[in-house]
Enzyme design. Structure first.
Site, PDB file in Angstrom:
ATOM      1  N   CYS A 110       7.338  -0.216 -12.206  1.00 60.02           N
ATOM      2  CA  CYS A 110       7.667  -1.652 -12.212  1.00 60.02           C
ATOM      3  C   CYS A 110       9.163  -1.960 -12.260  1.00 60.02           C
ATOM      4  O   CYS A 110       9.648  -2.776 -11.469  1.00 60.02           O
ATOM      5  CB  CYS A 110       7.029  -2.341 -13.417  1.00 60.02           C
ATOM      6  SG  CYS A 110       5.417  -1.708 -13.864  1.00 60.02           S
TER       7      CYS A 110
ATOM      8  N   GLU B 256       4.634  -3.380  -1.351  1.00 63.20           N
ATOM      9  CA  GLU B 256       5.936  -3.637  -1.986  1.00 63.20           C
ATOM     10  C   GLU B 256       7.026  -2.758  -1.374  1.00 63.20           C
ATOM     11  O   GLU B 256       8.130  -3.229  -1.072  1.00 63.20           O
ATOM     12  CB  GLU B 256       5.834  -3.404  -3.497  1.00 63.20           C
ATOM     13  CG  GLU B 256       4.986  -4.466  -4.179  1.00 63.20           C
ATOM     14  CD  GLU B 256       4.863  -4.291  -5.688  1.00 63.20           C
ATOM     15  OE1 GLU B 256       4.483  -5.258  -6.357  1.00 63.20           O
ATOM     16  OE2 GLU B 256       5.134  -3.190  -6.200  1.00 63.20           O
TER      17      GLU B 256
ATOM     18  N   LYS C  65      11.272  -0.595  -9.278  1.00 63.88           N
ATOM     19  CA  LYS C  65      10.727  -1.303  -8.117  1.00 63.88           C
ATOM     20  C   LYS C  65      11.321  -2.703  -8.022  1.00 63.88           C
ATOM     21  O   LYS C  65      11.826  -3.117  -6.983  1.00 63.88           O
ATOM     22  CB  LYS C  65       9.206  -1.336  -8.219  1.00 63.88           C
ATOM     23  CG  LYS C  65       8.463  -2.013  -7.093  1.00 63.88           C
ATOM     24  CD  LYS C  65       8.272  -3.508  -7.268  1.00 63.88           C
ATOM     25  CE  LYS C  65       7.664  -3.940  -8.558  1.00 63.88           C
ATOM     26  NZ  LYS C  65       6.257  -3.629  -8.707  1.00 63.88           N
TER      27      LYS C  65
ATOM     28  N   GLU D 146       5.097 -27.882  -7.835  1.00 61.83           N
ATOM     29  CA  GLU D 146       4.489 -29.206  -8.036  1.00 61.83           C
ATOM     30  C   GLU D 146       3.247 -29.384  -7.160  1.00 61.83           C
ATOM     31  O   GLU D 146       2.359 -30.175  -7.460  1.00 61.83           O
ATOM     32  CB  GLU D 146       5.487 -30.345  -7.815  1.00 61.83           C
ATOM     33  CG  GLU D 146       5.965 -30.512  -6.392  1.00 61.83           C
ATOM     34  CD  GLU D 146       7.036 -31.615  -6.284  1.00 61.83           C
ATOM     35  OE1 GLU D 146       6.741 -32.766  -6.623  1.00 61.83           O
ATOM     36  OE2 GLU D 146       8.177 -31.300  -5.861  1.00 61.83           O
TER      37      GLU D 146
ATOM     38  N   CYS E  36       6.131   2.764 -15.779  1.00 62.40           N
ATOM     39  CA  CYS E  36       6.681   1.411 -15.625  1.00 62.40           C
ATOM     40  C   CYS E  36       8.208   1.411 -15.626  1.00 62.40           C
ATOM     41  O   CYS E  36       8.833   0.862 -14.731  1.00 62.40           O
ATOM     42  CB  CYS E  36       6.142   0.522 -16.748  1.00 62.40           C
ATOM     43  SG  CYS E  36       6.924  -1.089 -16.780  1.00 62.40           S
TER      44      CYS E  36
ATOM     45  N   TYR F 161      -0.837  -2.500  -3.583  1.00 61.62           N
ATOM     46  CA  TYR F 161       0.394  -2.984  -4.192  1.00 61.62           C
ATOM     47  C   TYR F 161       1.611  -2.156  -3.758  1.00 61.62           C
ATOM     48  O   TYR F 161       2.613  -2.688  -3.314  1.00 61.62           O
ATOM     49  CB  TYR F 161       0.333  -2.818  -5.711  1.00 61.62           C
ATOM     50  CG  TYR F 161      -0.456  -3.808  -6.503  1.00 61.62           C
ATOM     51  CD1 TYR F 161       0.168  -4.859  -7.164  1.00 61.62           C
ATOM     52  CD2 TYR F 161      -1.823  -3.662  -6.678  1.00 61.62           C
ATOM     53  CE1 TYR F 161      -0.542  -5.743  -7.959  1.00 61.62           C
ATOM     54  CE2 TYR F 161      -2.541  -4.532  -7.468  1.00 61.62           C
ATOM     55  CZ  TYR F 161      -1.902  -5.572  -8.108  1.00 61.62           C
ATOM     56  OH  TYR F 161      -2.609  -6.432  -8.892  1.00 61.62           O
TER      57      TYR F 161
ATOM     58  N   HIS G  20       9.601 -32.230 -10.263  1.00 65.69           N
ATOM     59  CA  HIS G  20      10.102 -32.492  -8.919  1.00 65.69           C
ATOM     60  C   HIS G  20      11.608 -32.280  -8.847  1.00 65.69           C
ATOM     61  O   HIS G  20      12.306 -32.671  -9.775  1.00 65.69           O
ATOM     62  CB  HIS G  20       9.759 -33.940  -8.547  1.00 65.69           C
ATOM     63  CG  HIS G  20      10.115 -34.275  -7.136  1.00 65.69           C
ATOM     64  ND1 HIS G  20       9.414 -33.765  -6.067  1.00 65.69           N
ATOM     65  CD2 HIS G  20      11.104 -35.051  -6.638  1.00 65.69           C
ATOM     66  CE1 HIS G  20       9.963 -34.230  -4.959  1.00 65.69           C
ATOM     67  NE2 HIS G  20      10.984 -34.999  -5.263  1.00 65.69           N
TER      68      HIS G  20
HETATM   69  P1  NDP Z   1      -4.023   0.370  -4.777  1.00 62.80           P
HETATM   70  O1  NDP Z   1      -5.326   0.724  -5.366  1.00 62.80           O
HETATM   71  O2  NDP Z   1      -3.461  -0.983  -4.957  1.00 62.80           O
HETATM   72  O3  NDP Z   1      -4.066   0.654  -3.218  1.00 62.80           O
HETATM   73  C1  NDP Z   1      -4.454   1.882  -2.698  1.00 62.80           C
HETATM   74  C2  NDP Z   1      -4.517   1.733  -1.193  1.00 62.80           C
HETATM   75  O4  NDP Z   1      -4.790   2.985  -0.619  1.00 62.80           O
HETATM   76  C3  NDP Z   1      -5.620   0.788  -0.760  1.00 62.80           C
HETATM   77  O5  NDP Z   1      -5.120   0.017   0.301  1.00 62.80           O
HETATM   78  C4  NDP Z   1      -6.717   1.727  -0.319  1.00 62.80           C
HETATM   79  O6  NDP Z   1      -7.531   1.191   0.683  1.00 62.80           O
HETATM   80  C5  NDP Z   1      -5.907   2.867   0.248  1.00 62.80           C
HETATM   81  N1  NDP Z   1      -6.621   4.141   0.219  1.00 62.80           N
HETATM   82  C6  NDP Z   1      -7.163   4.756  -0.845  1.00 62.80           C
HETATM   83  N2  NDP Z   1      -7.692   5.924  -0.491  1.00 62.80           N
HETATM   84  C7  NDP Z   1      -7.465   6.066   0.823  1.00 62.80           C
HETATM   85  C8  NDP Z   1      -7.781   7.069   1.769  1.00 62.80           C
HETATM   86  N3  NDP Z   1      -8.442   8.162   1.423  1.00 62.80           N
HETATM   87  N4  NDP Z   1      -7.399   6.880   3.052  1.00 62.80           N
HETATM   88  C9  NDP Z   1      -6.743   5.772   3.429  1.00 62.80           C
HETATM   89  N5  NDP Z   1      -6.412   4.782   2.563  1.00 62.80           N
HETATM   90  C10 NDP Z   1      -6.780   4.925   1.287  1.00 62.80           C
HETATM   91  O7  NDP Z   1      -3.056   1.521  -5.283  1.00 62.80           O
HETATM   92  P2  NDP Z   1      -1.484   1.675  -5.272  1.00 62.80           P
HETATM   93  O8  NDP Z   1      -1.251   3.115  -5.120  1.00 62.80           O
HETATM   94  O9  NDP Z   1      -0.855   0.727  -4.341  1.00 62.80           O
HETATM   95  O10 NDP Z   1      -1.112   1.225  -6.758  1.00 62.80           O
HETATM   96  C11 NDP Z   1      -1.796   1.800  -7.878  1.00 62.80           C
HETATM   97  C12 NDP Z   1      -1.993   0.778  -8.963  1.00 62.80           C
HETATM   98  O11 NDP Z   1      -0.757   0.526  -9.596  1.00 62.80           O
HETATM   99  C13 NDP Z   1      -2.461  -0.578  -8.447  1.00 62.80           C
HETATM  100  O12 NDP Z   1      -3.830  -0.659  -8.363  1.00 62.80           O
HETATM  101  C14 NDP Z   1      -1.908  -1.528  -9.464  1.00 62.80           C
HETATM  102  O13 NDP Z   1      -2.866  -1.721 -10.460  1.00 62.80           O
HETATM  103  C15 NDP Z   1      -0.686  -0.806 -10.005  1.00 62.80           C
HETATM  104  N6  NDP Z   1       0.539  -1.442  -9.465  1.00 62.80           N
HETATM  105  C16 NDP Z   1       0.821  -2.715  -9.809  1.00 62.80           C
HETATM  106  C17 NDP Z   1       1.938  -3.330  -9.317  1.00 62.80           C
HETATM  107  C18 NDP Z   1       2.228  -4.736  -9.706  1.00 62.80           C
HETATM  108  O14 NDP Z   1       1.675  -5.218 -10.679  1.00 62.80           O
HETATM  109  N7  NDP Z   1       3.040  -5.456  -8.952  1.00 62.80           N
HETATM  110  C19 NDP Z   1       2.865  -2.656  -8.414  1.00 62.80           C
HETATM  111  C20 NDP Z   1       2.468  -1.322  -8.096  1.00 62.80           C
HETATM  112  C21 NDP Z   1       1.340  -0.749  -8.613  1.00 62.80           C
HETATM  113  P3  NDP Z   1      -8.752   0.189   0.376  1.00 62.80           P
HETATM  114  O15 NDP Z   1      -8.134  -1.116  -0.021  1.00 62.80           O
HETATM  115  O16 NDP Z   1      -9.462   0.122   1.679  1.00 62.80           O
HETATM  116  O17 NDP Z   1      -9.547   0.822  -0.713  1.00 62.80           O
END
Ligand code: NDP
Length: 463
Positions: free
Chosen positions: A48, A184, A51, A444, A43, A180, A439
């Protein structure tokens, strides 16, 4: 008097680890915490916090443009990546210092070393080779970006770990993933002037979110100039003679780009941790299996945060740590509550959400009322920006409870935090209706959507 060296040994100095060590030490327990990299964890060091700083940095280009509509003339603009990286570094170093200070003030022993389990109550410290014992052990070692080993040329790609500290800002980047991190970073890089392409295997980005937000964000990102390729994947990555990357995609041919970033999920850091020796079970993804009280399969060993792959979010890890302290040291058994977690995606525009998406709610409830507003926020009027805000409330018609609240637009994350309280408290749509509007705000709209936009019965939209 305990027969162990410590009452509590914590492995991992991230959000969950530091909170459990600090609170236990403050209760007078003899605590040590070990971290092999930098205190603060993902984080603070490469998640976080940096980022969000980069999100702010990336928004200035639009702010400068928008300023014109409000009467300002903005002079020459130049962006210096190295300056941003250095400023970020300074800030996270400051935060790391605060984490250490908090631990030290509480009386915890801070160890800068990798630590591995060597028995049920024993940990070996890599820096010294010394083995120490503890009555309780907390494993809070987090996770790392999936390297996606199956992809030929994956070693030529970067992940979010490297993205924060690149020597140079690339001219172009191809980001794989639709979650995510991919979304982002696509917005961050685009805002900083990088030609950005996002490639995602599914039909629409952000698979676990409400459809309206997914579509709305996709359209807004494309409007800004981010190229989004859905239902496609990278099949291989190679290096061109000029050092650029060549990504072969399934449907869109070869993409030549300066960097390829993989954001394909995160995997738990459970390798070579001595889990088997200590009798700690992991699941097929390598996550530590825990019960409702964060207890692993080995007595006296607990696991918190991303390493358990329950919900990979900082506040969840912190909450799990606090529940652990209540249960183990305050005689107040408390299991973490993972229901109705509000969350934000710091895309541009932002997403803020809590509760069920429409699809899920429509499956769950016999009759669902959908309140939906789409409008141009006030701040986009004078700037002339074609920005739309979407707000949506989902209401279970049977008991009038708001079961989902979704926002796309500026400050959506801030709003989601407060909506989280309302939904957690079980507020009904009537409570929203009885609430006076503030407002003029964008928020709102959340208390002035009096009539449902449409209803769904057994998942079917009523005429
Ligand atoms: P996510 O789980 O959000 O997304 C992973 C992405 O990778 C999905 O779109 C998934 O597709 C795709 N994917 C996974 N495996 C493959 C593959 N073999 N081939 C192609 N595409 C694939 O993970 P992130 O890495 O973005 O983030 C990890 C975690 O960190 C998040 O789940 C979140 O909990 C946390 N995080 C939170 C943030 C916040 O609160 N703002 C910011 C950044 C991270 P599909 O959807 O089809 O499964």
């Amino acid at each position: 008097m305990t027969a162990f060296d410590y009452d509590l040994f914590v492995i991992g100095g991230g959000s969950g680890g530091v909170r459990s060590a600090r609170l236990a030490a403050a209760l007078g327990k003899k605590v040590a915490i070990a971290e092999e990299f930098r205190y603060g964890g993902t984080c603070v060091i490469r998640g976080c916090v940096p980022k969000k700083l980069y999100v702010y940095a990336s928004q200035f280009a639009e702010h400068f443009e928008d300023a014109l509509g409000f009467g300002w003339s903005v002079g020459e603009r130049r962006f210096d990546w190295q300056k941003l990286v250095a400023a970020k570094e300074q800030e996270i170093t400051r935060l790391e210092g605060l984490y250490r200070k908090g631990l030290a003030n509480a009386g915890a022993e801070i160890l800068d070393t990798r630590a591995e389990l060597v028995g049920p109550n024993e940990v070996r410290l890599s820096a010294t080779g010394k083995t120490v014992s503890a009555e309780r052990i907390v494993i809070a070692v987090g996770g790392h970006p999936s390297p996606h080993d199956a992809l030929p040329g994956h070693e030529l790609c970067i992940t979010s770990n490297e993205a924060f500290d690149l020597d140079q800002l690339p001219k172009s980047i191809l980001i794989a993933g639709g979650g995510y991190i991919a979304v982002e970073f696509a917005n961050i890089f685009h805002g900083l002037g990088v030609e950005t392409t996002l490639i995602y295997r599914g039909k629409e980005i952000l698979s676990r979110f409400d459809q309206d937000l997914r579509r709305g964000l996709h359209a807004a990102m494309e409007e800004k100039g981010i190229r989004i390729l859905c239902e496609d994947i990278i099949q291989s990555v190679s290096a061109g003679r000029d050092g650029r990357r060549i990504a072969a995609t399934m449907k869109h041919g070869e993409i030549v780009t300066d960097q390829v970033m993989l954001a394909l999920g995160r995997v738990p850091n459970t390798r070579s941790l001595g889990l088997e020796t200590a009798g700690v079970k992991t699941d097929e993804r390598g996550a530590i299996v825990v019960d409702a009280y964060s207890r692993t399969t080995a007595p006296g060993i607990f696991a918190l945060g991303d390493v358990t792959d329950r919900v990979q979010l900082t506040p969840v890890a912190i909450h799990e740590a606090m529940c652990f302290i209540e249960t183990e040291y305050k005689n107040n058994p408390t299991s973490p509550d993972h229901d109705l977690i509000a969350t934000a995606v710091f895309s541009q525009p932002e997403i803020g959400t809590v509760g069920m998406a429409e699809d899920e709610a429509a499956r769950r409830f016999a009759e669902l009322e959908v309140y939906r507003a789409e409008f141009r926020p006030m701040r986009a009027t004078l700037s002339g920006r074609k920005e739309k805000m979407i707000m949506k409330l989902l209401v279970n018609a049977a008991d009038r409870k708001v079961v989902g609240a979704h926002i796309l637009g500026h400050d959506a994350g801030e709003m989601a935090q407060l909506l989280g309280i309302s939904l957690k408290a079980g507020c009904t749509k009537d409570d929203f209706d009885r609430t006076m509007a503030v407002h003029p705000t964008a928020a709102e709209e959340l208390v002035t959507m009096y009539q449902p936009s449409y209803r769904l019965r057994n998942g079917e939209r009523l005429p």
